[in-house]
Design a protein around this motif. Structure first.
Motif, PDB file in Angstrom:
ATOM      1  N   ARG A  74      -3.636   9.581  -5.058  1.00 52.39           N
ATOM      2  CA  ARG A  74      -4.461   8.456  -4.658  1.00 52.39           C
ATOM      3  C   ARG A  74      -3.625   7.412  -3.916  1.00 52.39           C
ATOM      4  N   VAL A  75      -4.275   6.624  -3.075  1.00 52.87           N
ATOM      5  CA  VAL A  75      -3.669   5.412  -2.531  1.00 52.87           C
ATOM      6  C   VAL A  75      -3.562   4.395  -3.663  1.00 52.87           C
ATOM      7  N   SER A 132      -2.850   8.123 -10.729  1.00 52.82           N
ATOM      8  CA  SER A 132      -2.682   8.157  -9.273  1.00 52.82           C
ATOM      9  C   SER A 132      -2.464   9.546  -8.712  1.00 52.82           C
ATOM     10  N   TRP A 190       0.878  -1.179   0.000  1.00 52.29           N
ATOM     11  CA  TRP A 190       0.000   0.000   0.000  1.00 52.29           C
ATOM     12  C   TRP A 190       0.907   1.218   0.000  1.00 52.29           C
ATOM     13  N   THR A 191       0.622   2.212  -0.820  1.00 54.16           N
ATOM     14  CA  THR A 191       1.476   3.406  -0.829  1.00 54.16           C
ATOM     15  C   THR A 191       0.636   4.657  -1.046  1.00 54.16           C
ATOM     16  N   TRP A 192       1.013   5.750  -0.346  1.00 51.98           N
ATOM     17  CA  TRP A 192       0.281   7.014  -0.445  1.00 51.98           C
ATOM     18  C   TRP A 192       1.228   8.177  -0.179  1.00 51.98           C
ATOM     19  N   THR A 244      -6.037   1.736  -7.597  1.00 58.48           N
ATOM     20  CA  THR A 244      -6.002   2.958  -6.803  1.00 58.48           C
ATOM     21  C   THR A 244      -7.330   3.135  -6.081  1.00 58.48           C
ATOM     22  N   ALA A 259       2.951  -0.858   4.261  1.00 57.97           N
ATOM     23  CA  ALA A 259       2.458   0.462   3.867  1.00 57.97           C
ATOM     24  C   ALA A 259       3.616   1.439   3.758  1.00 57.97           C
ATOM     25  N   SER A 311      -7.830   3.021   5.558  1.00 60.56           N
ATOM     26  CA  SER A 311      -7.505   2.372   4.298  1.00 60.56           C
ATOM     27  C   SER A 311      -6.593   1.169   4.512  1.00 60.56           C
ATOM     28  N   ALA A 323      -5.954   7.386   6.319  1.00 55.65           N
ATOM     29  CA  ALA A 323      -4.833   6.485   6.060  1.00 55.65           C
ATOM     30  C   ALA A 323      -4.987   5.180   6.832  1.00 55.65           C
TER      31      ALA A 323
END
Length: 320
Positions: A302-303, A239, A6-8, A275, A42, A31, A28
């Motif tokens: 976006r995540v 994204s 998971w990345t944001w 996403t 993450a 999610s 966050a």
């Protein structure tokens, strides 16, 4: 083994001023913990240390038996100001972070020799280049696996090829991991769209042959977990809600956030990524306090969540 990353990019300072109570942290954590996504790792970019501490606190029940599940890497020290003279992160440090449902071993941070093209002013008034790098940590139970977070600078032109050079450094680091038998997932904001020439060294040649591929000059050793998306083959979903750079090949915003794995480490071709819509947060005042009754996007990214089956070398040399 199957892993979910998971990345944001949360724009912790620029859009959220270090706030921990305007909804960003709640969004966050919600999610990451959402049922069905089964997030293992993450990655956060542009995070203030106070936000990191709040997420750390809120994720304490993610895996209650795991007491070593997060790592933070400073890029700008506490007490600094940005190029506009504003206090960064309400006086806190600024950087990137990793979280995991697995117990994590010691973190490693590989600083890029190429600076970012951005500067900050330290508490003593001196101006410094912002340095970046690759933050990685292994699960204790799988020492030959690494999960890594990276944020490549957006500054990359012929006159200022900062991002281009950082990407070359990143490829060399990842090749070094593979050479000694380390499996990895690397996630983050690459500040380049898949079809850009500076990413050709990442994407596998097989991406060139995808039916309808929008990304055709590749020579690398990686697959991006959304590169088979049939809505935009070779590229994946957008994204980032930004107008910077070339027009995206399939409409929408830009595809800047990615999760890469090494092609030969894939145990299955059934990898995938998607996403999530940018959630809403409250406005933040000059002191970093949430303003009631307001609503705006939490960030301009976006995540991205990706899943892949990977081969990991067991201690002693065999794979699984």
């Amino acid at each position: 083994m199957r892993f979910t990353a998971w990345t944001w990019n949360v724009s912790g300072h620029k859009m959220n001023r270090g706030s921990t109570d305007n909804g960003l942290v709640d969004e966050a954590v919600g999610s990451i913990e959402r049922a069905g996504d089964d997030v293992d790792f993450a990655s956060f970019n542009e995070m203030c240390h106070g936000q990191y501490q709040k997420v750390l606190e809120e994720l304490a029940d993610w895996n209650p038996a795991n007491r070593s599940y997060a790592r933070f890497q400073e890029a700008i020290p506490a007490g600094s100001r940005d190029s506009a003279g504003r206090e960064i992160c309400q006086g806190q440090a600024y950087g990137k972070a990793l979280f995991s449902r697995y117990e994590l071993g010691p973190a490693e941070y590989h600083v890029f020799a190429q600076e970012s093209g951005h500067t900050y002013q330290s508490a003593d008034g001196a101006t410094h280049p912002v340095m970046s790098g690759l933050l990685c940590a292994p699960p204790v139970a799988h020492p030959n696996m690494k999960f890594c977070s990276v944020h490549i600078t957006p500054v990359s032109t012929q006159d200022q090829p900062y991002g281009h050079r950082q990407l070359h450094e990143l490829v060399a680091l990842l090749d070094g991991f593979a050479k000694v038998g380390k499996t990895y997932m690397v996630a983050g904001d690459f500040n380049a769209q898949p079809g850009y020439g500076r990413l050709d060294q990442f994407y596998d040649r097989a991406v060139n042959a995808l039916p309808g591929s929008r990304n055709r000059e590749n020579r690398g050793r990686h697959r991006e977990l959304d590169d088979t998306d049939d809505r935009c083959p070779g590229n994946g979903e957008w994204s980032a809600d930004t107008t910077e750079g070339q027009e995206p090949p399939c409409g929408g915003g830009r595809k800047l956030d990615m999760i890469f794995v090494r092609s030969r480490q894939l145990a299955s071709s059934g990898y995938t990524a998607d996403t999530r819509d940018i959630p809403g947060c409250r406005e933040v005042d000059a002191r970093g306090r949430a303003v009631g009754g307001t609503d705006r996007p939490c960030t301009d990214h976006r995540v991205l969540i990706g899943h892949a089956e990977l081969r990991i070398r067991l201690p002693g040399g065999s794979g699984r």
